[in-house]
Design a protein around this motif. Structure first.
Motif, PDB file in Angstrom:
ATOM      1  N   MET A   1       0.804  -1.178   0.113  1.00  0.00           N
ATOM      2  CA  MET A   1       0.044  -0.042   0.098  1.00  0.00           C
ATOM      3  C   MET A   1       0.897   1.389  -0.061  1.00  0.00           C
ATOM      4  O   MET A   1       0.606   2.166  -0.659  1.00  0.00           O
ATOM      5  N   ILE A   2       2.011   1.339   0.755  1.00  0.00           N
ATOM      6  CA  ILE A   2       2.794   2.697   0.864  1.00  0.00           C
ATOM      7  C   ILE A   2       3.335   2.794  -0.531  1.00  0.00           C
ATOM      8  O   ILE A   2       3.407   4.049  -0.980  1.00  0.00           O
ATOM      9  N   LEU A   3       4.132   1.544  -0.916  1.00  0.00           N
ATOM     10  CA  LEU A   3       4.707   1.638  -2.253  1.00  0.00           C
ATOM     11  C   LEU A   3       3.883   2.179  -3.349  1.00  0.00           C
ATOM     12  O   LEU A   3       4.165   2.902  -4.366  1.00  0.00           O
ATOM     13  N   GLN A   4       2.636   1.485  -3.357  1.00  0.00           N
ATOM     14  CA  GLN A   4       1.588   1.960  -4.373  1.00  0.00           C
ATOM     15  C   GLN A   4       1.245   3.290  -4.268  1.00  0.00           C
ATOM     16  O   GLN A   4       1.175   4.167  -5.137  1.00  0.00           O
ATOM     17  N   ALA A   5       1.217   3.919  -3.138  1.00  0.00           N
ATOM     18  CA  ALA A   5       0.908   5.184  -3.027  1.00  0.00           C
ATOM     19  C   ALA A   5       1.945   6.162  -3.353  1.00  0.00           C
ATOM     20  O   ALA A   5       1.645   7.134  -3.799  1.00  0.00           O
ATOM     21  N   LEU A   6       2.979   5.828  -3.139  1.00  0.00           N
ATOM     22  CA  LEU A   6       4.400   6.840  -3.678  1.00  0.00           C
ATOM     23  C   LEU A   6       4.427   6.423  -4.914  1.00  0.00           C
ATOM     24  O   LEU A   6       4.575   7.760  -5.816  1.00  0.00           O
ATOM     25  N   TYR A   7       4.162   5.383  -5.635  1.00  0.00           N
ATOM     26  CA  TYR A   7       4.258   5.298  -7.350  1.00  0.00           C
ATOM     27  C   TYR A   7       2.851   6.258  -7.689  1.00  0.00           C
ATOM     28  O   TYR A   7       3.331   6.828  -8.571  1.00  0.00           O
ATOM     29  N   LYS A   8       1.993   6.383  -7.227  1.00  0.00           N
ATOM     30  CA  LYS A   8       0.911   7.000  -7.772  1.00  0.00           C
ATOM     31  C   LYS A   8       1.158   8.383  -7.405  1.00  0.00           C
ATOM     32  O   LYS A   8       1.004   9.602  -8.402  1.00  0.00           O
ATOM     33  N   TYR A   9       2.029   8.961  -6.615  1.00  0.00           N
ATOM     34  CA  TYR A   9       2.522  10.389  -6.492  1.00  0.00           C
ATOM     35  C   TYR A   9       3.359  10.690  -7.325  1.00  0.00           C
ATOM     36  O   TYR A   9       3.188  11.897  -7.869  1.00  0.00           O
ATOM     37  N   TYR A  10       4.319   9.761  -7.757  1.00  0.00           N
ATOM     38  CA  TYR A  10       5.326  10.016  -8.803  1.00  0.00           C
ATOM     39  C   TYR A  10       4.524  10.236  -9.922  1.00  0.00           C
ATOM     40  O   TYR A  10       5.018  11.236 -10.728  1.00  0.00           O
ATOM     41  N   GLU A  11       3.472   9.318 -10.357  1.00  0.00           N
ATOM     42  CA  GLU A  11       2.681   9.807 -11.789  1.00  0.00           C
ATOM     43  C   GLU A  11       2.065  11.061 -11.830  1.00  0.00           C
ATOM     44  O   GLU A  11       1.895  11.665 -12.871  1.00  0.00           O
TER      45      GLU A  11
END
Length: 577
Positions: A1-11
Motif C-alpha cells: 500500500m505504501i509503495l503503491q501510494a508513492l508510485y501514484k504520487y510520482y505519476e
C-alpha cells in the motif's frame, strides 16, 4: 500500500526526474573548452539562512554506493573526478597507518570515473573534451583558482559544462539518450506495485533525508542476509518490484524527504512525509498546522489553523466530496534500513475534521502573550525530561499522530508523561495543561464516561474531588504568596507531588498553615479568600486518600484553571474594569 501510494504520487508529479536520472545538488561546475582546457569554475551555491545551498541539477542516476568503488557518470566527488584525496580522510588514515591504502583507493576511484566515460566514448563525441581535461592534468590550473581552497577542503560533488552551454554535459540530448534507452536486463516478473510485467529491480535506490539514518541513504526494501531470502531468491527477487516502479517510488520518497521540502516534518524520531492523491489545500497546509512556525513568520501556524476552522464555511479543505485519499508516513532509522514508524491513510475531508477536533480538545485558557495554538513538537517536548526532544519516547509521537488523524483517544502514556513531568518539575505549564485536558476529555468521550468534561477555563460547577482539591491548592498558594511577597519557594515546591496523589496526607497541615498566612492580609482580601475556600470545600466531604492517574490530571487542571483565574482577575483590576 505504501509503495503503491508513492508510485501514484510520482505519476502525479511530471516535474520529477524520469527513469535513469535524478536531481543532485552540485555546488561546483567545472567549465571546459572543446579542447579540454579549463575555462572557469562556477559556484552554484546561494545563501539561505546564513548557509550556502547548492543548486540542484538533473544528472544520470548515481550508483548505489557500497564499500566497493562505484563511479557515477560525469559527476561525483573530488576523489572520483580529480583523483585528489580528501584532507580530513587522509589525516584519519595517517593516524591509523593506512595512508597508502587510502591513496591507492583514491587512484582506483579516479580510474573508475575515467572508465565510465571511456565506455561510452563511441556513442558521444562530446566526451572527448572531458577526457582531454582529465588526461592533460589541468589540476595545476584548478589549484590556482580562488574557489580551490573550498573544493579541496570539502570533497564536494563536481560536474562539467562545455564553455558557451547553459546545461551540463551530462544533460545534453546525446548523453540523455544513452540513459533513457539503457536498462540492465534481469528476470521478467509481475511487479507487485503495478501488476504489470517488467524486469525486477535487484537493488532499490537508497532513501536519503531520514533523520538519524546513514547519510549515504538506507532502504525500505532490502535483503542483505541469507536468512531474509526465500526459495533461493536473492535480494530484490524476494520482493519483485519492476524497475519502473522501483525508480518511481524511490524518486517520489526522496523528493518528499528532500531538504527544504514543504511536505515533511519531524515528529519525535520519525521523519514524517505526507501527500494526497490529488493536489489539495491540506497537503499544502499540513506542515504549517503541526510543525513549529519559522522564526521569520511566527504567525504561519495561526493562519493555517484559522483557515482550517473556517473551512466548513469556505470549503477550502474539502474537494469534490472530500474523498481524495490522504497519506501520512513516518520513517525512523534502523541501521542500514528504514523502519516504518507509522502509516496513516484517510481522506482530505476526514482528516481535516479530525485535526479540527484535536485543536478544539487542546483549547485551554492561557496568558495573552502565549501562542493560541501549540505545535505537535511543543506538546511532545513538554512531556520529555529536561525539555529535550531526544527524551521523547520513540513510539509516543507516532501514537499521538495516529490518535489525532484517526480520532482515537490519545495514548495513556501521553497523559502519564504529562502528569509525571508536572510532579517532577512542580510546574503546570500551558502545553501540559492543554494535553491533560485533551487526553481526559477525549478518553471520557470515547468510553462514554459520566465524568464531566473539563472546560476551557475555570469551572466552578465541576465537583470532581481531584479538580476541587487542585483549585484549593492554588488558592492556598495564592494566600501564601500575598502574605509573604518575594517568597522564593511556595507550597507548590514542597507539597505538589503529595497533594496531587495523596491529598489527605498534606491538606490538613496546609489548611492550618493558611490561617497563619491569612492573619497577615487586610480584611477585604481575607474575607475574599475565606469565601472562596468555603465555596470550593462545600462539595468536598473529606480529602481523598488517593487520586488515580485521571484525577491527578484533573488536580493539575483545577490548579491551572484557578491560577489563570487569579491572573485574569488581577489584569482586570489593573485595567480598572
Amino acid at each position: 500500500m505504501i509503495l503503491q501510494a508513492l508510485y501514484k504520487y510520482y505519476e502525479r508529479m511530471p516535474d520529477l526526474p524520469r527513469p535513469g536520472f535524478e536531481l543532485k545538488p552540485i555546488p561546483f561546475v567545472i567549465e571546459i573548452s572543446e579542447t579540454g582546457e579549463l575555462v572557469q569554475i562556477e559556484d552554484t551555491r546561494i545563501l539561505e539562512d546564513k548557509k550556502k545551498i547548492a543548486r540542484n541539477f538533473l544528472v544520470p542516476q548515481g550508483q548505489k554506493k557500497t564499500s566497493g568503488v562505484a563511479a557515477n557518470f560525469l559527476w561525483d566527488s573530488v576523489e572520483y573526478v580529480l583523483g585528489i584525496s580528501d584532507a580530513s580522510k587522509l589525516d584519519e588514515r595517517r593516524a591509523t597507518n593506512k595512508e597508502n591504502e587510502y591513496l591507492a583507493r583514491v587512484k582506483e576511484m579516479h580510474t573508475a570515473f575515467i572508465a565510465e566515460i571511456t565506455s561510452r566514448l563511441a556513442q558521444a563525441e562530446i566526451l572527448q573534451a572531458v577526457l582531454r581535461f582529465l588526461e592533460n592534468e589541468q589540476q595545476v590550473k584548478l589549484q590556482t583558482h580562488p574557489l580551490w581552497p573550498e573544493i579541496d577542503a570539502g570533497n564536494p560533488i563536481l560536474s562539467f559544462r562545455l564553455s558557451g552551454d547553459k546545461e551540463l554535459i551530462c544533460q545534453r540530448q546525446e548523453i540523455r539518450a544513452l540513459f533513457e534507452s539503457t536498462s540492465t536486463a534481469t528476470k521478467e516478473i509481475t511487479c507487485l506495485i503495478t501488476g504489470k510485467r517488467d524486469n525486477f529491480e535487484r537493488l532499490h535506490t537508497a532513501i536519503k533525508g531520514v533523520w538519524g539514518a546513514q547519510t549515504s541513504g538506507a532502504n525500505i526494501v532490502s535483503f542483505n542476509k541469507d536468512a531474509f531470502n526465500s526459495f533461493a531468491k536473492e535480494q530484490g527477487a524476494n520482493a519483485p518490484v519492476g524497475k519502473q516502479a522501483a525508480f518511481s517510488y524511490t524518486t517520489a520518497l526522496n523528493h518528499l524527504l528532500r531538504k527544504g521540502s514543504t511536505q515533511r516534518m519531524q515528529v519525535g524520531d520519525a521523519s514524517t512525509v505526507f501527500w494526497s492523491e490529488k493536489p489539495s489545500v491540506l497537503e499544502d497546509s499540513f506542515a504549517s498546522i503541526f510543525d513549529e512556525p519559522p522564526k521569520d513568520d511566527p504567525a504561519r501556524q495561526t493562519r493555517a489553523i484559522e483557515a482550517l476552522f473556517k473551512s466548513p464555511q469556505t470549503g477550502s479543505f474539502v474537494d469534490e466530496g472530500g474523498d481524495t485519499p490522504f497519506y501520512v508516513l513516518g520513517l525512523a532509522p534502523n541501521a542500514a534500513r528504514i523502519s516504518v514508524r507509522f502509516w496513516l491513510t484517510g481522506t482530505v475531508a476526514g482528516m481535516s475534521q479530525q485535526i479540527r477536533q484535536h485543536f478544539e480538545d487542546l483549547k485551554i485558557t492561557h496568558a495573552s502573550f502565549e501562542k493560541p495554538h501549540l505545535s505537535l513538537f511543543r506538546l511532545l517536548v513538554s512531556t520529555a525530561a529536561l525539555g529535550k526532544s531526544e527524551n521523547i519516547p520513540p513510539n509516543l509521537a507516532g501514537d499521538v499522530m495516529r490518535a489525532i488523524l484517526e480520532g482515537l483517544p490519545y495514548p495513556q502514556t501521553l497523559l502519564a508523561a504529562a502528569v509525571r513531568r508536572i510532579r517532577a518539575e512542580r510546574d503546570v505549564t500551558y502545553p501540559r495543561a492543554a494535553l491533560i485536558k485533551a487526553c481526559l476529555n477525549r478518553q471520557g468521550r470515547y468510553s462514554h464516561s459520566q465524568e464531566k468534561e473539563l472546560n476551557v477555563s475555570l469551572d466552578e460547577t465541576n465537583l470532581n474531588p481531584g479538580y476541587r482539591t487542585g483549585r484549593l491548592f492554588a488558592v492556598l498558594e495564592k494566600i501564601q504568596e500575598e502574605s509573604s511577597p518575594g517568597l522564593n519557594a511556595t507550597i507548590r515546591d514542597r507539597f505538589y507531588g503529595a497533594a496531587a496523589s495523596t491529598p489527605v496526607t498534606v491538606f490538613a497541615n496546609l489548611m492550618k498553615l493558611k490561617n497563619h498566612h491569612l492573619a497577615k492580609l487586610e480584611e477585604g482580601r481575607k474575607r475574599y479568600f475565606e469565601k472562596l475556600i468555603g465555596d470550593i470545600l462545600s462539595s468536598v466531604s473529606d480529602f481523598p486518600a488517593h487520586l488515580n492517574l485521571a484525577d491527578q490530571g484533573r488536580f493539575a487542571i483545577g490548579y491551572y484553571h484557578q491560577r489563570q483565574a487569579f491572573f485574569i482577575r488581577s489584569e482586570s483590576i489593573n485595567k480598572g474594569e
